[in-house]
Scaffold this motif. Structure first.
Motif, PDB file in Angstrom:
ATOM      1  N   SER A  51       0.828  -1.202   0.000  1.00  0.00           N
ATOM      2  CA  SER A  51       0.000   0.000   0.000  1.00  0.00           C
ATOM      3  C   SER A  51       0.863   1.253   0.000  1.00  0.00           C
ATOM      4  N   GLU A  52       0.217   2.386  -0.192  1.00  0.00           N
ATOM      5  CA  GLU A  52       0.929   3.658  -0.204  1.00  0.00           C
ATOM      6  C   GLU A  52       1.545   3.964   1.156  1.00  0.00           C
ATOM      7  N   ALA A  53       0.813   3.644   2.237  1.00  0.00           N
ATOM      8  CA  ALA A  53       1.332   3.918   3.581  1.00  0.00           C
ATOM      9  C   ALA A  53       2.568   3.077   3.866  1.00  0.00           C
ATOM     10  N   GLU A  54       2.558   1.836   3.439  1.00  0.00           N
ATOM     11  CA  GLU A  54       3.717   0.982   3.681  1.00  0.00           C
ATOM     12  C   GLU A  54       4.906   1.415   2.839  1.00  0.00           C
ATOM     13  N   LEU A  55       4.658   1.886   1.637  1.00  0.00           N
ATOM     14  CA  LEU A  55       5.748   2.345   0.797  1.00  0.00           C
ATOM     15  C   LEU A  55       6.409   3.592   1.367  1.00  0.00           C
ATOM     16  N   LYS A  56       5.595   4.524   1.882  1.00  0.00           N
ATOM     17  CA  LYS A  56       6.135   5.779   2.385  1.00  0.00           C
ATOM     18  C   LYS A  56       6.727   5.655   3.781  1.00  0.00           C
ATOM     19  N   ASP A  57       6.617   4.492   4.386  1.00  0.00           N
ATOM     20  CA  ASP A  57       7.194   4.285   5.711  1.00  0.00           C
ATOM     21  C   ASP A  57       8.722   4.401   5.639  1.00  0.00           C
ATOM     22  N   GLY A  58       9.263   5.343   6.348  1.00  0.00           N
ATOM     23  CA  GLY A  58      10.700   5.601   6.334  1.00  0.00           C
ATOM     24  C   GLY A  58      11.092   6.765   5.451  1.00  0.00           C
ATOM     25  N   LEU A  59      10.216   7.179   4.543  1.00  0.00           N
ATOM     26  CA  LEU A  59      10.487   8.336   3.686  1.00  0.00           C
ATOM     27  C   LEU A  59       9.948   9.586   4.370  1.00  0.00           C
ATOM     28  N   LYS A  60      10.834  10.491   4.684  1.00  0.00           N
ATOM     29  CA  LYS A  60      10.446  11.672   5.438  1.00  0.00           C
ATOM     30  C   LYS A  60      11.020  12.918   4.774  1.00  0.00           C
ATOM     31  N   GLY A  61      10.530  14.066   5.249  1.00  0.00           N
ATOM     32  CA  GLY A  61      11.067  15.334   4.787  1.00  0.00           C
ATOM     33  C   GLY A  61      10.173  16.007   3.773  1.00  0.00           C
ATOM     34  N   PRO A  62      10.518  17.243   3.418  1.00  0.00           N
ATOM     35  CA  PRO A  62       9.700  18.006   2.454  1.00  0.00           C
ATOM     36  C   PRO A  62       9.752  17.433   1.048  1.00  0.00           C
ATOM     37  N   ASN A  63      10.745  16.630   0.743  1.00  0.00           N
ATOM     38  CA  ASN A  63      10.836  16.056  -0.593  1.00  0.00           C
ATOM     39  C   ASN A  63       9.739  15.050  -0.879  1.00  0.00           C
ATOM     40  N   LEU A  64       9.035  14.624   0.156  1.00  0.00           N
ATOM     41  CA  LEU A  64       8.010  13.597  -0.014  1.00  0.00           C
ATOM     42  C   LEU A  64       6.844  14.091  -0.864  1.00  0.00           C
ATOM     43  N   GLN A  65       6.684  15.398  -1.015  1.00  0.00           N
ATOM     44  CA  GLN A  65       5.585  15.935  -1.816  1.00  0.00           C
ATOM     45  C   GLN A  65       5.776  15.675  -3.313  1.00  0.00           C
ATOM     46  N   ARG A  66       6.998  15.342  -3.690  1.00  0.00           N
ATOM     47  CA  ARG A  66       7.264  15.017  -5.096  1.00  0.00           C
ATOM     48  C   ARG A  66       7.085  13.530  -5.390  1.00  0.00           C
ATOM     49  N   LEU A  67       6.648  12.762  -4.393  1.00  0.00           N
ATOM     50  CA  LEU A  67       6.386  11.347  -4.583  1.00  0.00           C
ATOM     51  C   LEU A  67       4.914  11.144  -4.925  1.00  0.00           C
ATOM     52  N   HIS A  68       4.652  10.547  -6.066  1.00  0.00           N
ATOM     53  CA  HIS A  68       3.292  10.311  -6.543  1.00  0.00           C
ATOM     54  C   HIS A  68       3.067   8.801  -6.611  1.00  0.00           C
ATOM     55  N   PHE A  69       2.107   8.332  -5.807  1.00  0.00           N
ATOM     56  CA  PHE A  69       1.809   6.907  -5.739  1.00  0.00           C
ATOM     57  C   PHE A  69       0.555   6.613  -6.538  1.00  0.00           C
ATOM     58  N   HIS A  70       0.685   5.715  -7.502  1.00  0.00           N
ATOM     59  CA  HIS A  70      -0.452   5.284  -8.316  1.00  0.00           C
ATOM     60  C   HIS A  70      -0.890   3.922  -7.792  1.00  0.00           C
ATOM     61  N   ASP A  71      -2.055   3.921  -7.170  1.00  0.00           N
ATOM     62  CA  ASP A  71      -2.519   2.761  -6.407  1.00  0.00           C
ATOM     63  C   ASP A  71      -3.011   1.649  -7.320  1.00  0.00           C
ATOM     64  N   ALA A  72      -2.175   0.625  -7.464  1.00  0.00           N
ATOM     65  CA  ALA A  72      -2.592  -0.604  -8.131  1.00  0.00           C
ATOM     66  C   ALA A  72      -2.666  -1.751  -7.137  1.00  0.00           C
ATOM     67  N   PHE A  73      -2.566  -1.418  -5.850  1.00  0.00           N
ATOM     68  CA  PHE A  73      -2.600  -2.427  -4.794  1.00  0.00           C
ATOM     69  C   PHE A  73      -4.035  -2.722  -4.351  1.00  0.00           C
ATOM     70  N   THR A  74      -4.879  -1.681  -4.310  1.00  0.00           N
ATOM     71  CA  THR A  74      -6.243  -1.841  -3.827  1.00  0.00           C
ATOM     72  C   THR A  74      -7.082  -2.704  -4.768  1.00  0.00           C
ATOM     73  N   ASP A  75      -7.015  -2.405  -6.048  1.00  0.00           N
ATOM     74  CA  ASP A  75      -7.810  -3.150  -7.037  1.00  0.00           C
ATOM     75  C   ASP A  75      -6.964  -3.349  -8.297  1.00  0.00           C
ATOM     76  N   PRO A  76      -6.012  -4.268  -8.274  1.00  0.00           N
ATOM     77  CA  PRO A  76      -5.081  -4.405  -9.414  1.00  0.00           C
ATOM     78  C   PRO A  76      -5.723  -4.979 -10.669  1.00  0.00           C
ATOM     79  N   LEU A  77      -6.831  -5.711 -10.536  1.00  0.00           N
ATOM     80  CA  LEU A  77      -7.469  -6.345 -11.696  1.00  0.00           C
ATOM     81  C   LEU A  77      -8.738  -5.631 -12.153  1.00  0.00           C
ATOM     82  N   GLY A  78      -9.093  -4.532 -11.508  1.00  0.00           N
ATOM     83  CA  GLY A  78     -10.252  -3.753 -11.933  1.00  0.00           C
ATOM     84  C   GLY A  78     -11.578  -4.400 -11.643  1.00  0.00           C
ATOM     85  N   TRP A  79     -11.742  -4.973 -10.449  1.00  0.00           N
ATOM     86  CA  TRP A  79     -12.983  -5.639 -10.092  1.00  0.00           C
ATOM     87  C   TRP A  79     -14.041  -4.652  -9.605  1.00  0.00           C
ATOM     88  N   THR A  80     -13.617  -3.488  -9.145  1.00  0.00           N
ATOM     89  CA  THR A  80     -14.571  -2.485  -8.677  1.00  0.00           C
ATOM     90  C   THR A  80     -14.950  -1.563  -9.835  1.00  0.00           C
TER      91      THR A  80
END
Length: 296
Positions: A51-80
């Protein structure tokens, strides 16, 4: 070499972090994300396995605003009804569109976590084609992908790694906090460089290179890679000692002529044998036609 790859001096490349069940390469992947953010680059992560929260764990600082997470973890096969990103959208047009939306017309670093999830649902030729197009696109500065090598056929792993400009194969080290990186880097001229380094990752995701593996002692070969010695169990010895090798080198071979022997053969001295022919009176020899006696 690992430190040079983290600095990312070369643009337009594809970096593959190849791991196994014995050691996860995701910590090193997050170190590359952290290094790109510190260089003030925009980073787009297409996450399939965490997930996005697990990926960002350990990444800190103002540079984090340039990190863009595209969520393919929640619904990777498009079931929703409204999936954020699916594995079937892994193509050049969709990826470029998402990167250009938030990168402010500046080439960004694309991170794929992981390629193994995509290869499980999309054919390898299609994935390889997309990676090749993506790393040559103007919207992307470089591509970093995590690949679980023991989940795929060796041919699939080889095809993906063949596209890469750099491959880092990670394995556990001798100590608990250490790991070994086997690095293969291909330059634009076609030159291939290889290295093995022992490294560790600190809590702030910085990578500390301990030393080069070839300086700590002899390289240990896996039992599966060790080749059997065909001369190990023979009743006679096929190898030469230093004394025997020296005597062999001094031995004059019968078909090799020395300088003195060549001179004696090419230049005859006094007393050497010669053959003289004096024509007989019965010999019918015509000076004008030496071949007169032939029936031609």
């Amino acid at each position: 070499m690992l430190s040079d790859l983290l600095q990312a001096t070369d643009a337009g490349g594809l970096l593959i972090i190849q791991d196994f069940a014995s050691y996860s390469g995701r910590h090193l992947l997050k170190s590359f994300i952290n290094a790109a953010l510190n260089r003030e680059e925009a980073v787009h992560v297409f996450g399939f396995e965490i997930s996005e929260a697990e990926l960002k764990d350990g990444l800190k600082g103002p540079n984090l605003q340039r990190l863009h997470f595209h969520d393919a973890f929640t619904d990777p096969l498009g079931w929703t009804d409204r999936p954020a990103f699916t594995v079937y959208q892994f193509n050049l047009e969709k990826l470029t569109h998402l990167v250009e939306q938030t990168s402010h017309h500046k080439p960004a670093t694309v991170v794929i976590d992981s390629l193994s999830w995509i290869l499980s649902h999309v054919s390898p030729p299609v994935v390889c084609k997309t990676l090749q197009q993506l790393k040559k696109g103007r919207a992307v500065r470089s591509v970093i992908g995590l690949l679980h090598a023991d989940m795929h056929h060796i041919g699939t792993v080889g095809s993906v790694c063949h596209l890469a400009t750099s491959v880092i194969m990670v394995a556990p080290g001798m100590k608990g906090d250490e790991a070994v990186a086997k690095i293969t880097k291909r330059s634009k001229s076609g030159k291939v460089m290889q290295d093995e380094e022992v490294f560790s990752i600190k809590e702030d995701l910085t990578v500390m290179v301990q030393n080069k593996l070839n300086q700590t002692g002899p390289k240990q070969t896996d039992p599966e890679e060790q080749e059997s010695d065909p001369a190990a169990n023979l009743t006679f010895n096929l190898r030469l000692s230093d004394t025997e090798r020296e005597a062999k080198e001094k031995l004059a071979l019968p078909f090799v002529f020395s300088k003195e022997k060549k001179t004696a053969l090419l230049h005859s001295g006094p007393g050497s044998g010669r053959i003289l022919y004096e024509p007989d009176a019965n010999d019918d020899y015509d000076q004008e036609d030496p071949d007169d006696d032939l029936d031609v």
